[in-house]
Design a protein around this motif. Sequence first.
Motif, PDB file in Angstrom:
ATOM      1  N   PHE A   1       0.838  -1.203   0.000  1.00 51.60           N
ATOM      2  CA  PHE A   1       0.000   0.000   0.000  1.00 51.60           C
ATOM      3  C   PHE A   1       0.873   1.253   0.000  1.00 51.60           C
ATOM      4  CE2 PHE A   1      -2.472   3.310   2.177  1.00 51.60           C
ATOM      5  CZ  PHE A   1      -3.687   3.249   1.506  1.00 51.60           C
ATOM      6  N   VAL A   2       1.900   1.280   0.867  1.00 49.37           N
ATOM      7  CA  VAL A   2       2.747   2.461   0.990  1.00 49.37           C
ATOM      8  C   VAL A   2       3.579   2.683  -0.273  1.00 49.37           C
ATOM      9  CG1 VAL A   2       4.728   1.294   2.080  1.00 49.37           C
ATOM     10  CG2 VAL A   2       4.264   3.704   2.593  1.00 49.37           C
ATOM     11  N   SER A   3       3.966   1.618  -0.950  1.00 48.17           N
ATOM     12  CA  SER A   3       4.748   1.762  -2.179  1.00 48.17           C
ATOM     13  C   SER A   3       3.900   2.297  -3.321  1.00 48.17           C
ATOM     14  CB  SER A   3       5.377   0.418  -2.567  1.00 48.17           C
ATOM     15  OG  SER A   3       6.270  -0.024  -1.559  1.00 48.17           O
ATOM     16  N   ARG A   4       2.636   1.906  -3.360  1.00 43.26           N
ATOM     17  CA  ARG A   4       1.740   2.480  -4.379  1.00 43.26           C
ATOM     18  C   ARG A   4       1.590   3.987  -4.158  1.00 43.26           C
ATOM     19  NH1 ARG A   4      -1.206  -2.264  -3.229  1.00 43.26           N
ATOM     20  NH2 ARG A   4      -2.880  -1.153  -2.141  1.00 43.26           N
ATOM     21  N   SER A   5       1.494   4.389  -2.902  1.00 38.81           N
ATOM     22  CA  SER A   5       1.406   5.822  -2.595  1.00 38.81           C
ATOM     23  C   SER A   5       2.685   6.537  -3.006  1.00 38.81           C
ATOM     24  CB  SER A   5       1.152   6.036  -1.096  1.00 38.81           C
ATOM     25  OG  SER A   5      -0.056   5.436  -0.688  1.00 38.81           O
ATOM     26  N   ALA A   6       3.824   5.954  -2.643  1.00 34.55           N
ATOM     27  CA  ALA A   6       5.115   6.570  -2.961  1.00 34.55           C
ATOM     28  C   ALA A   6       5.341   6.680  -4.460  1.00 34.55           C
ATOM     29  CB  ALA A   6       6.238   5.765  -2.314  1.00 34.55           C
ATOM     30  N   SER A   7       4.868   5.683  -5.211  1.00 37.36           N
ATOM     31  CA  SER A   7       5.051   5.683  -6.658  1.00 37.36           C
ATOM     32  C   SER A   7       4.236   6.766  -7.352  1.00 37.36           C
ATOM     33  CB  SER A   7       4.682   4.305  -7.232  1.00 37.36           C
ATOM     34  OG  SER A   7       5.582   3.310  -6.784  1.00 37.36           O
ATOM     35  N   MET A   8       3.281   7.366  -6.653  1.00 30.94           N
ATOM     36  CA  MET A   8       2.450   8.415  -7.229  1.00 30.94           C
ATOM     37  C   MET A   8       3.062   9.805  -7.059  1.00 30.94           C
ATOM     38  SD  MET A   8      -1.328   7.110  -5.986  1.00 30.94           S
ATOM     39  CE  MET A   8      -2.264   8.258  -6.983  1.00 30.94           C
ATOM     40  N   LEU A   9       4.063   9.934  -6.191  1.00 35.54           N
ATOM     41  CA  LEU A   9       4.535  11.261  -5.810  1.00 35.54           C
ATOM     42  C   LEU A   9       5.109  12.059  -6.969  1.00 35.54           C
ATOM     43  CD1 LEU A   9       5.982  10.383  -2.322  1.00 35.54           C
ATOM     44  CD2 LEU A   9       4.349  12.217  -2.772  1.00 35.54           C
ATOM     45  N   ALA A  10       5.903  11.433  -7.827  1.00 29.41           N
ATOM     46  CA  ALA A  10       6.488  12.172  -8.950  1.00 29.41           C
ATOM     47  C   ALA A  10       5.403  12.718  -9.867  1.00 29.41           C
ATOM     48  CB  ALA A  10       7.455  11.282  -9.733  1.00 29.41           C
ATOM     49  N   ARG A  11       4.279  11.973 -10.005  1.00 28.39           N
ATOM     50  CA  ARG A  11       3.165  12.453 -10.830  1.00 28.39           C
ATOM     51  C   ARG A  11       2.459  13.638 -10.192  1.00 28.39           C
ATOM     52  NH1 ARG A  11       1.440   6.978 -11.022  1.00 28.39           N
ATOM     53  NH2 ARG A  11      -0.667   7.542 -10.374  1.00 28.39           N
ATOM     54  N   LYS A  12       2.669  13.827  -8.898  1.00 25.39           N
ATOM     55  CA  LYS A  12       2.120  14.996  -8.211  1.00 25.39           C
ATOM     56  C   LYS A  12       3.136  16.146  -8.172  1.00 25.39           C
ATOM     57  CE  LYS A  12      -1.427  12.393  -7.151  1.00 25.39           C
ATOM     58  NZ  LYS A  12      -2.708  12.524  -7.908  1.00 25.39           N
ATOM     59  N   GLY A  13       4.332  15.913  -8.733  1.00 26.79           N
ATOM     60  CA  GLY A  13       5.347  16.953  -8.776  1.00 26.79           C
ATOM     61  C   GLY A  13       6.257  16.988  -7.574  1.00 26.79           C
ATOM     62  N   ILE A  14       6.343  15.882  -6.821  1.00 24.22           N
ATOM     63  CA  ILE A  14       7.143  15.810  -5.588  1.00 24.22           C
ATOM     64  C   ILE A  14       8.221  14.752  -5.747  1.00 24.22           C
ATOM     65  CG2 ILE A  14       7.079  15.276  -3.110  1.00 24.22           C
ATOM     66  CD1 ILE A  14       4.143  16.172  -3.124  1.00 24.22           C
ATOM     67  N   ILE A  15       9.425  15.051  -5.272  1.00 27.19           N
ATOM     68  CA  ILE A  15      10.510  14.063  -5.249  1.00 27.19           C
ATOM     69  C   ILE A  15      10.559  13.422  -3.867  1.00 27.19           C
ATOM     70  CG2 ILE A  15      12.981  13.650  -5.483  1.00 27.19           C
ATOM     71  CD1 ILE A  15      13.127  16.089  -7.305  1.00 27.19           C
ATOM     72  N   LEU A  16      10.475  12.106  -3.831  1.00 27.65           N
ATOM     73  CA  LEU A  16      10.630  11.357  -2.583  1.00 27.65           C
ATOM     74  C   LEU A  16      12.046  10.812  -2.504  1.00 27.65           C
ATOM     75  CD1 LEU A  16       9.687   9.874   0.006  1.00 27.65           C
ATOM     76  CD2 LEU A  16       8.927   7.996  -1.482  1.00 27.65           C
ATOM     77  N   ILE A  17      12.716  11.090  -1.391  1.00 25.75           N
ATOM     78  CA  ILE A  17      14.010  10.490  -1.086  1.00 25.75           C
ATOM     79  C   ILE A  17      13.788   9.585   0.113  1.00 25.75           C
ATOM     80  CG2 ILE A  17      16.364  10.895  -0.317  1.00 25.75           C
ATOM     81  CD1 ILE A  17      14.477  13.549  -2.249  1.00 25.75           C
ATOM     82  N   ASN A  18      14.033   8.282  -0.052  1.00 26.68           N
ATOM     83  CA  ASN A  18      13.745   7.300   1.001  1.00 26.68           C
ATOM     84  C   ASN A  18      14.977   6.471   1.316  1.00 26.68           C
ATOM     85  OD1 ASN A  18      10.755   6.342   2.057  1.00 26.68           O
ATOM     86  ND2 ASN A  18      12.318   4.758   2.386  1.00 26.68           N
ATOM     87  N   SER A  19      15.206   6.220   2.601  1.00 27.10           N
ATOM     88  CA  SER A  19      16.355   5.401   3.010  1.00 27.10           C
ATOM     89  C   SER A  19      16.161   3.958   2.559  1.00 27.10           C
ATOM     90  CB  SER A  19      16.539   5.458   4.521  1.00 27.10           C
ATOM     91  OG  SER A  19      15.366   5.035   5.191  1.00 27.10           O
ATOM     92  N   ALA A  20      17.262   3.310   2.200  1.00 28.17           N
ATOM     93  CA  ALA A  20      17.206   1.933   1.688  1.00 28.17           C
ATOM     94  C   ALA A  20      16.907   0.922   2.783  1.00 28.17           C
ATOM     95  CB  ALA A  20      18.522   1.577   1.001  1.00 28.17           C
ATOM     96  N   GLY A  21      17.357   1.205   4.010  1.00 30.70           N
ATOM     97  CA  GLY A  21      17.191   0.260   5.109  1.00 30.70           C
ATOM     98  C   GLY A  21      18.539  -0.291   5.562  1.00 30.70           C
ATOM     99  N   ASN A  22      18.537  -0.925   6.729  1.00 29.58           N
ATOM    100  CA  ASN A  22      19.778  -1.397   7.368  1.00 29.58           C
ATOM    101  C   ASN A  22      19.795  -2.909   7.536  1.00 29.58           C
ATOM    102  OD1 ASN A  22      20.440   1.362   7.670  1.00 29.58           O
ATOM    103  ND2 ASN A  22      19.341   1.445   9.621  1.00 29.58           N
ATOM    104  N   SER A  23      19.285  -3.631   6.552  1.00 35.66           N
ATOM    105  CA  SER A  23      19.152  -5.087   6.670  1.00 35.66           C
ATOM    106  C   SER A  23      20.239  -5.858   5.939  1.00 35.66           C
ATOM    107  CB  SER A  23      17.778  -5.528   6.130  1.00 35.66           C
ATOM    108  OG  SER A  23      16.736  -4.936   6.868  1.00 35.66           O
TER     109      SER A  23
END
Length: 445
Positions: free
Chosen positions: A328-350
């Motif tokens: 669900f959260v990835s679908r939301s994040a994938s929409m951001l560029a279409r709204k004109g916003i750049i998302l910068i997200n940490s890769a994780g520590n796994s």
Amino acid sequence: MQSERLVMDKMKQRLLIIVTMLFASLTLYAATEQEGMQRVRYKHGPAFIYRLQLVDKQGSHYSLEHPTRFLSRRSVERRRRQGLPLDSTDLPVSSRYQRLIESSNVSVIGQSRWQNTLLVRVSDSTFIQPVRQLPCVKSCRLVWLAPDSITPTAIKSKYHDHFDERDSVSNEPYGTAANQIKTLQGHRLHGISMRGEAMMIAVIDGGFKNVDKIPAFQRVDIRGHQDFVMPRSPSIFAETDHGTKVLSAMAINVPYYYIGSAPKASYWLLRSEDQQIEQEVEEDYWTMAAEFADSVGCDLINSSLGYNEYDHADMSYKQWQLDGRSAFVSRSASMLARKGIILINSAGNSGMGTWKKIGVPSDADHILTVGAMLADEPHKIAPFSSVGPTQDQRVKPDVVAIGAPARLVNGRGVIIDDMGTSFSSPIVCGLTACLWQALRNKTAE
């Protein structure tokens, strides 16, 4: 000479292993210490939160012809500048459907206009059955169960009202943050007055301890703050200092002590991470925070958050789901560029664990996923940094920045070293804002 070099290389490798193990031990100790704190009965339960997917948006009081009724002028202008039309996903959820769903037993506590969902809370799972049968409800998913007990998180703590003199660097304006800025050539952007001015950044995190009190943050242009976790915290400034450290990497501006990657940008502080639990509802909170950032006109979002394993196994993800669409959260994040916003997200520590891979929403499309590299060897990725690719074979992380360790300001107002892709991400986010300031004709895409 060659054998000496070989010995030195082996010593470096051993030292790296020791440091990494020490970091893991400290993390485990911190977790154990947290667990050792006195737990209290959860006073808002028993309760359940469900995500309702609605069939459409009929009955909405809003229209695309009047966008400033549900979006700020800055948000509308950001889209206009990038040639991005509004569409039905921008409209708020149908108020008519919301009235049909709400009752004395069912409380609506949130919504996602982009995914056309409502979050509802009930005290007994039987109360959701009549809601499932409504024609306007397409699907219903349990995303949160009340825990039996919790560890209180909103705790006041003391802070220093000035930096230690020993942290100053007399011949270096960036102070102790110089390495993490200069490794990415950020000083060259700053040198032509690109320091994030007129750019607005949302920081989505779990808390911002003492940001409202520490003098170094008083110079930061903070436009506001919002809490999306239910129930609301008494104060996001008494929660974890994870967000404090993330914000410091971008926003602090105290010459010869510490200068962040975008000291002239403005900031919104948004809380979506619930420190007391790890359940799927946090994806809804994150989405609500991202939509809020859109509505107030933010240009960029830094999210040093990621998910793959939840408290309840049936909510957790499998690696085959890392495709940018399953979560669900990835679908939301994938929409951001279409709204004109750049998302910068940490890769994780796994990277050193059994999972090893990135989490969600790091797998989203059209975002920058940031990994961590070693501070003393900036051409080497940190062993703990999560890796890709995504399930559909996109390269992840997209970029890396210093994160092993990064130099930060914590919730006690002290300049410290800390490890994690959480702190690589805001270094990149701030410099992305500076670069976009210089190239305003570019779109988020």
